[in-house]
Design a protein around this motif. Structure first.
Motif, PDB file in Angstrom:
ATOM      1  N   PRO A  84      -1.052  12.030   6.234  1.00 33.63           N
ATOM      2  CA  PRO A  84      -0.553  12.776   7.395  1.00 33.63           C
ATOM      3  C   PRO A  84       0.698  12.123   7.973  1.00 33.63           C
ATOM      4  N   GLN A  85       1.389  12.876   8.826  1.00 38.94           N
ATOM      5  CA  GLN A  85       2.636  12.369   9.391  1.00 38.94           C
ATOM      6  C   GLN A  85       2.390  11.214  10.352  1.00 38.94           C
ATOM      7  N   THR A  86       1.341  11.305  11.167  1.00 36.17           N
ATOM      8  CA  THR A  86       1.054  10.279  12.189  1.00 36.17           C
ATOM      9  C   THR A  86      -0.389   9.798  12.021  1.00 36.17           C
ATOM     10  N   HIS A  87      -0.667   8.655  12.672  1.00 39.49           N
ATOM     11  CA  HIS A  87      -2.022   8.084  12.634  1.00 39.49           C
ATOM     12  C   HIS A  87      -2.512   7.957  11.189  1.00 39.49           C
ATOM     13  N   ASN A  88      -1.664   7.418  10.332  1.00 38.46           N
ATOM     14  CA  ASN A  88      -1.987   7.362   8.906  1.00 38.46           C
ATOM     15  C   ASN A  88      -2.296   5.953   8.414  1.00 38.46           C
ATOM     16  N   ILE A  89      -2.450   4.990   9.343  1.00 41.92           N
ATOM     17  CA  ILE A  89      -2.896   3.645   8.981  1.00 41.92           C
ATOM     18  C   ILE A  89      -3.937   3.186   9.988  1.00 41.92           C
ATOM     19  N   LEU A  99      -5.577  -0.898   2.286  1.00 44.67           N
ATOM     20  CA  LEU A  99      -5.629  -0.456   0.893  1.00 44.67           C
ATOM     21  C   LEU A  99      -7.072  -0.380   0.396  1.00 44.67           C
ATOM     22  N   GLU A 100      -7.877  -1.361   0.783  1.00 46.81           N
ATOM     23  CA  GLU A 100      -9.287  -1.345   0.380  1.00 46.81           C
ATOM     24  C   GLU A 100     -10.002  -0.123   0.932  1.00 46.81           C
ATOM     25  N   MET A 101      -9.647   0.301   2.130  1.00 49.77           N
ATOM     26  CA  MET A 101     -10.244   1.508   2.711  1.00 49.77           C
ATOM     27  C   MET A 101      -9.904   2.735   1.882  1.00 49.77           C
ATOM     28  N   GLY A 102      -8.710   2.729   1.265  1.00 49.18           N
ATOM     29  CA  GLY A 102      -8.342   3.845   0.403  1.00 49.18           C
ATOM     30  C   GLY A 102      -9.249   3.961  -0.803  1.00 49.18           C
ATOM     31  N   ALA A 103      -9.831   2.832  -1.218  1.00 51.83           N
ATOM     32  CA  ALA A 103     -10.704   2.833  -2.396  1.00 51.83           C
ATOM     33  C   ALA A 103     -12.180   2.941  -2.023  1.00 51.83           C
ATOM     34  N   PHE A 104     -12.460   3.264  -0.762  1.00 49.59           N
ATOM     35  CA  PHE A 104     -13.841   3.243  -0.250  1.00 49.59           C
ATOM     36  C   PHE A 104     -14.770   4.155  -1.047  1.00 49.59           C
ATOM     37  N   THR A 105     -14.243   5.297  -1.491  1.00 47.70           N
ATOM     38  CA  THR A 105     -15.099   6.275  -2.182  1.00 47.70           C
ATOM     39  C   THR A 105     -15.232   5.993  -3.682  1.00 47.70           C
ATOM     40  N   ARG A 106     -14.515   5.010  -4.160  1.00 45.89           N
ATOM     41  CA  ARG A 106     -14.542   4.741  -5.610  1.00 45.89           C
ATOM     42  C   ARG A 106     -15.752   3.900  -5.992  1.00 45.89           C
ATOM     43  N   ARG A 148      -2.315   3.425   0.429  1.00 43.19           N
ATOM     44  CA  ARG A 148      -3.742   3.664   0.632  1.00 43.19           C
ATOM     45  C   ARG A 148      -4.174   4.967  -0.051  1.00 43.19           C
ATOM     46  N   ALA A 149      -3.341   6.011   0.045  1.00 43.62           N
ATOM     47  CA  ALA A 149      -3.659   7.271  -0.637  1.00 43.62           C
ATOM     48  C   ALA A 149      -3.691   7.072  -2.149  1.00 43.62           C
ATOM     49  N   LEU A 150      -2.784   6.248  -2.677  1.00 42.87           N
ATOM     50  CA  LEU A 150      -2.763   5.997  -4.119  1.00 42.87           C
ATOM     51  C   LEU A 150      -4.003   5.233  -4.582  1.00 42.87           C
ATOM     52  N   MET A 151      -4.632   4.498  -3.662  1.00 45.96           N
ATOM     53  CA  MET A 151      -5.844   3.754  -4.020  1.00 45.96           C
ATOM     54  C   MET A 151      -6.994   4.689  -4.394  1.00 45.96           C
ATOM     55  N   THR A 152      -6.925   5.955  -3.992  1.00 44.54           N
ATOM     56  CA  THR A 152      -7.953   6.916  -4.397  1.00 44.54           C
ATOM     57  C   THR A 152      -7.733   7.387  -5.834  1.00 44.54           C
ATOM     58  N   ARG A 153      -6.642   6.973  -6.435  1.00 43.13           N
ATOM     59  CA  ARG A 153      -6.227   7.416  -7.771  1.00 43.13           C
ATOM     60  C   ARG A 153      -6.104   8.948  -7.820  1.00 43.13           C
TER      61      ARG A 153
END
Length: 235
Positions: A84-89, A99-106, A148-153
């Motif tokens: 998203p444009q804002t509130h994205n970290i 970055l680890e949060m981006g991989a939370f669902t993996r 972080r989004a890329l961490m979801t692959r």
């Protein structure tokens, strides 16, 4: 069928429709850019693709699967990543924790490998990995958000105004990194106010006006179109 196919999208947040028969498609490894005047429905179209907007009409498919009825969380599992444009970290967490949060669902064991790929893409993120993300510059925060989004692959990475509020130099660097991501085979769907610069890197461009498709062509063709230049690009 296109890798992403969002066709005939019609809907809004309340009683009135914001999108009117809007269609967006993206091929594998392609950069598609949505531009248009303020209030044109650009971000709304992006949110509709991600399932954040209930559609009265329309269908969204990714890689041949109909995901129209899926929640945003379910669409992440289908290969969508959204910045998203804002509130994205998470500003009080470290860069690495973000970055680890981006991989939370993996559930796989290759998270460190993906993180290294993010660090190679964004050297400044590696350098600042132990700092709180909220202490970074605007451009660096955007890099963390994309990382972080890329961490979801993701198979499709969606970016809502990724260069908002950053300097022209930082904007150019972000666009260079976006091109690298697309070259790795990830599809990109991006909303941008910096229309001219975004169309310069776009394989495909969509100009929206009042929630409708006004022009659709390659990025270069839209840049060369005198009507598009005069009306949307300042001449």
């Amino acid at each position: 069928m296109s890798f992403l196919s969002a066709t005939h999208m019609t809907g809004g947040y309340g009683g009135a429709d914001i999108l009117h028969d809007c269609s967006i498609t993206v091929e594998r490894g392609e950069i598609a850019v949505i531009v248009g005047p303020n209030g044109a429905g650009k971000s709304t179209a992006m949110k509709a693709v991600f399932g954040m907007l209930n559609l009265r009409k329309g269908t969204v498919t990714i890689d041949g699967d109909d995901i129209t009825a899926l929640s945003p969380q379910e669409r992440v599992h289908k290969g969508m990543g959204f910045v998203p444009q804002t509130h994205n970290i998470f500003p009080t967490m470290s860069v690495e924790e973000n970055l680890e949060m981006g991989a939370f669902t993996r559930t796989d064991a290759e998270i460190a490998e993906t993180m290294e790929q993010v660090y190679e893409l964004f050297p400044a993120v590696r350098e600042k990995r132990h700092q709180n993300a909220g202490e970074l510059s605007g451009g660096q925060r955007q890099q963390v958000a994309v990382g972080r989004a890329l961490m979801t692959r993701p198979k499709l990475l969606m970016l809502d105004e990724p260069t908002a509020g950053v300097s022209p130099i930082v904007m150019g660097e972000l666009f260079d990194r976006i091109i690298e991501v697309a070259r790795s085979g990830i599809s990109i769907l991006m909303v941008e106010q910096n229309a001219r610069q975004a169309l310069e890197i776009a394989d495909k461009g969509y100009v929206l006006v009042q929630g409708r498709n006004a022009y659709t062509d390659t990025g270069q063709a839209l840049l060369d179109d005198p009507d598009v230049r005069r009306t949307f690009l300042g001449g």
